[in-house]
Structures are given as structure tokens and as C-alpha cells.
Write a protein that holds these residues in place. Sequence first.
Motif, PDB file in Angstrom:
ATOM      1  N   UNK A  58       0.844  -1.195   0.000  1.00  0.00           N
ATOM      2  CA  UNK A  58       0.000   0.000   0.000  1.00  0.00           C
ATOM      3  C   UNK A  58       0.878   1.243   0.000  1.00  0.00           C
ATOM      4  N   UNK A  59       0.561   2.156  -0.902  1.00  0.00           N
ATOM      5  CA  UNK A  59       1.271   3.433  -0.992  1.00  0.00           C
ATOM      6  C   UNK A  59       0.648   4.408  -0.002  1.00  0.00           C
ATOM      7  N   UNK A  60       1.401   4.784   1.028  1.00  0.00           N
ATOM      8  CA  UNK A  60       0.875   5.666   2.071  1.00  0.00           C
ATOM      9  C   UNK A  60       1.125   7.141   1.824  1.00  0.00           C
ATOM     10  N   UNK A  61       1.626   7.512   0.649  1.00  0.00           N
ATOM     11  CA  UNK A  61       1.938   8.923   0.394  1.00  0.00           C
ATOM     12  C   UNK A  61       0.664   9.737   0.191  1.00  0.00           C
ATOM     13  N   UNK A  62       0.694  10.997   0.616  1.00  0.00           N
ATOM     14  CA  UNK A  62      -0.408  11.933   0.429  1.00  0.00           C
ATOM     15  C   UNK A  62       0.159  13.297   0.060  1.00  0.00           C
ATOM     16  N   UNK A 112       0.160   9.785  10.233  1.00  0.00           N
ATOM     17  CA  UNK A 112      -0.847   8.735  10.169  1.00  0.00           C
ATOM     18  C   UNK A 112      -1.763   8.953   8.972  1.00  0.00           C
ATOM     19  N   UNK A 113      -2.235   7.870   8.365  1.00  0.00           N
ATOM     20  CA  UNK A 113      -3.160   7.936   7.225  1.00  0.00           C
ATOM     21  C   UNK A 113      -4.177   6.821   7.369  1.00  0.00           C
ATOM     22  N   UNK A 114      -5.277   6.945   6.605  1.00  0.00           N
ATOM     23  CA  UNK A 114      -6.307   5.912   6.548  1.00  0.00           C
ATOM     24  C   UNK A 114      -6.286   5.256   5.170  1.00  0.00           C
ATOM     25  N   UNK A 151       2.649   5.775   8.945  1.00  0.00           N
ATOM     26  CA  UNK A 151       3.429   5.601   7.727  1.00  0.00           C
ATOM     27  C   UNK A 151       4.494   4.525   7.909  1.00  0.00           C
ATOM     28  N   UNK A 152       4.958   4.344   9.135  1.00  0.00           N
ATOM     29  CA  UNK A 152       5.937   3.298   9.410  1.00  0.00           C
ATOM     30  C   UNK A 152       5.302   1.917   9.247  1.00  0.00           C
ATOM     31  N   UNK A 153       4.017   1.786   9.688  1.00  0.00           N
ATOM     32  CA  UNK A 153       3.312   0.512   9.520  1.00  0.00           C
ATOM     33  C   UNK A 153       3.106   0.177   8.049  1.00  0.00           C
ATOM     34  N   UNK A 154       2.844   1.197   7.235  1.00  0.00           N
ATOM     35  CA  UNK A 154       2.567   0.955   5.819  1.00  0.00           C
ATOM     36  C   UNK A 154       3.823   0.654   5.014  1.00  0.00           C
ATOM     37  N   UNK A 155       4.984   0.807   5.630  1.00  0.00           N
ATOM     38  CA  UNK A 155       6.192   0.338   4.959  1.00  0.00           C
ATOM     39  C   UNK A 155       6.224  -1.184   4.920  1.00  0.00           C
ATOM     40  N   UNK A 156       5.479  -1.815   5.844  1.00  0.00           N
ATOM     41  CA  UNK A 156       5.375  -3.271   5.860  1.00  0.00           C
ATOM     42  C   UNK A 156       4.213  -3.689   4.951  1.00  0.00           C
ATOM     43  N   UNK A 157       4.365  -4.732   4.182  1.00  0.00           N
ATOM     44  CA  UNK A 157       3.275  -5.158   3.290  1.00  0.00           C
ATOM     45  C   UNK A 157       2.142  -5.816   4.059  1.00  0.00           C
ATOM     46  N   UNK A 158       0.990  -5.911   3.418  1.00  0.00           N
ATOM     47  CA  UNK A 158      -0.136  -6.665   3.950  1.00  0.00           C
ATOM     48  C   UNK A 158      -0.076  -8.088   3.385  1.00  0.00           C
ATOM     49  N   UNK A 159      -0.262  -9.071   4.244  1.00  0.00           N
ATOM     50  CA  UNK A 159      -0.309 -10.478   3.829  1.00  0.00           C
ATOM     51  C   UNK A 159      -1.749 -10.950   3.922  1.00  0.00           C
ATOM     52  N   UNK A 160      -2.305 -11.389   2.794  1.00  0.00           N
ATOM     53  CA  UNK A 160      -3.713 -11.783   2.718  1.00  0.00           C
ATOM     54  C   UNK A 160      -3.782 -13.281   2.414  1.00  0.00           C
ATOM     55  N   UNK A 161      -4.147 -14.134   3.387  1.00  0.00           N
ATOM     56  CA  UNK A 161      -4.277 -15.567   3.106  1.00  0.00           C
ATOM     57  C   UNK A 161      -5.526 -15.846   2.271  1.00  0.00           C
ATOM     58  N   UNK A 162      -5.389 -16.735   1.281  1.00  0.00           N
ATOM     59  CA  UNK A 162      -6.500 -17.074   0.388  1.00  0.00           C
ATOM     60  C   UNK A 162      -6.531 -18.590   0.171  1.00  0.00           C
TER      61      UNK A 162
END
Length: 380
Positions: free
Chosen positions: A65-69, A89-91, A211-222
Motif C-alpha cells: 500500500x502506498x501511504x503517500x499523500x 498517520x493515514x487511513x 506511515x511506518x506501519x505501511x512500509x510493511x506489506x499486507x499479507x492476505x491468506x487465500x
Amino acid sequence: MEASRKNQLATVSAGAIDVRRPIAAVEELSRTLEQMSKTANVLSPIAAVDSIMALHQVSLRIVKVDGSTDANGNGPECYRDPRFCKQGEVALGKNALAKIMGAAGVQIVSRHRLDNHADPYYCEVEVVLAMQDFDGTYRQIIATKEMDLRAGAPETMKPEKDAQGTKTGRLVTYDDSALADKRRHIQSHAETKAIERGIRLLFSLRQKYSLEDLKKPFVVPKLVGNLDPNDPGDREALRQHALGNQMALYGPQRNGRQVKTLKAVNEEEAIDLGMIPPAPAEPVAPSAPLEPELPPEEPVAPPCGLPITQAVLEAVDETRAGHVQAIAKWVEHAAKRMPPDALEALCLKLGTGFDPLSAPVTELEGMIGALKAEIARVTG
């Protein structure tokens, strides 16, 4: 050595996540998810995995996720709302949520308006989202969103800012052009916001991320299939699945080529009945109803959204053929009375996991009753 090589295929290091294959073992999946939670945002529906559906495995899909604004708080995938976002912080915005939704295979089961359409500036929409858990069951979430754009309503107002861009503490009405645009697309806005709310509920997403959290990717199990193309039985299942998807999209083939069904394959092999010993006498089960209930004035049933194609009708055994044909006719009956999106939602809601070739007659009769009830509910 082979076990060591397999363990290296799904590893988590301090700097990067390396996931090269789906995981079929419960213990390995639990261990991998626990390791990933240290360096990634793991979006798992359950905290501890105790079972994986048979003939399936879990694919770990990576979403970045790109957290830039910009200076106004708007970004390609996130936004910064000063009402609840602090500095740094961002949403997650709709583009980020759509990426997570696609990676997880979330399905929109249904969406419809709850209001009576009487006021063009008021709309309330309900959506039902579903996703498949590790044990194969579908988990559903119902989310609603109300849009009130009538004169004086809070959603027609925005914070006032001075020349320096600082909030004054007062609310002012949107200008006529912006308000007219919001009103023109009121239903689509409500649907989008309801879907986004449902996605957040499905994955328990936080309202905001640093923004520090969004440097880490999201892992989505499927959950995905685990069939072996070298196994004859699995290979046939894969072939039938591919043919079923093709006919669901394009209908039966009309170019003179006949799709060979399981019934036709079995009939090609001659069997010497004299070599088969007589079967012992067994009690005769009561026969199923021969004439299932049909919709009024529906002569034939063309292809529908449920997994019932011409090949299925040819392959289905005689004890349930009438019921399967009746289900197809009820769907055609619905198509003449419901808008396309409502019909699509109906077929998705009732057809998920439905197999007309193996379903017992009682389940087929239940499908007919469910179709009648849904058609009556939607069409009034």
C-alpha cells in the motif's frame, strides 16, 4: 534435505517476505503466519489455524500500500483526515481496500437499497460480502451506508478554512457544483462506502495506520485448490472445472464441436454384463418426486448464472434431471422480472458451492424453494 528445502520456500526475513508457494500443512501455515506478523500486516480471519479444507491449500498474497499523500491529505491509495489522523498517520482509501479485496477473493453476494427511493437526495444501501475461511465455509458480513444530501444535512457541509488553510471551527455548505456532483452519484457513493465498511469489518482493519506501519506489506491468506495435474482423477476434475468456467461465460458451444460429458465417456466403454455377479437384493428407497414445481409460463431455460449448463443437463442422472432443469427455468423466470445486478447477486448467493451433479434431490428441492422466496422478496 527435502524438508529443509520446502521450509525455505516460505520464509520471513528481517528485510523482506519471501512466499513462493501455497501452504497445505496446518502446522507450517500457523508457524509462517506467526513469523510474518513480526514484519508484515497479516490479515488472517482467525488467530490460530487448526484445519485446512481437504484438497486445498492456503496462498499467502502480498499487497503493498502506498501511504503517500499530498498537502491536502489526498493520495493514490490513502488519505489523511485531520479529524482522527495525527501527524504521520493515514487511513486506507478505496484503492487500497480494493487491492485487499481482490487478493482475498471477497465476493459481493448482494447489494440493494433500503430506502423507498422517494427522495432523490437520500439513499441507504446494504451490501453483503462473503469470503472463504480456511475450513471452506463462507463468512458473510452485512454492511450499510446512509447518504443524506438533503439541504442542511451534515454531509452537505464541510469545515471552513481561512486563507492559510487553517480550520476556523465553523462548517460551510459545499459549493453548488460539488454538491450537485455528490447528489448525481448518490447511490454509487453509498454502495462504495458500504463495501469499504464491509471490507474493514471482514479483516478487522484499523481506522488509521502510521506511515511506518505501511512500509510493511499486507499479507492476505487465500484458500485455493490443491489438485495434482499428474493424477488422472484430479486432471479430469481440473478439465471439467475449466469447461464449466468457459460455458458459464459463453454458454454451450455452437460451432459444431460437442463437449464430451462424463455420461458420454462412460457410455463409450462396452461392459460385459455376464462377467458381473448379480448384486444382492437391497431395500428399494422411496422414489423422488417426478414433477418438481415449475414457474408459470416458462417454456425453456437458456444458460443461467448458476452452474447449470447444457453439458450438466446431459450428464445429470435421471433421478434428478427434472429438478435440475426446473432450477434453470426458475432462474430464467427471475431474469425476466429482476434487474441484471439483482439476478447476478441472486445466482452468486445461491450458487456458491452448489453442485447439481452431486446434490441430493432434497437439496435440489430446497434450491427451488430458495429461488421462489428470493424472487418474491425482490420483485414484491
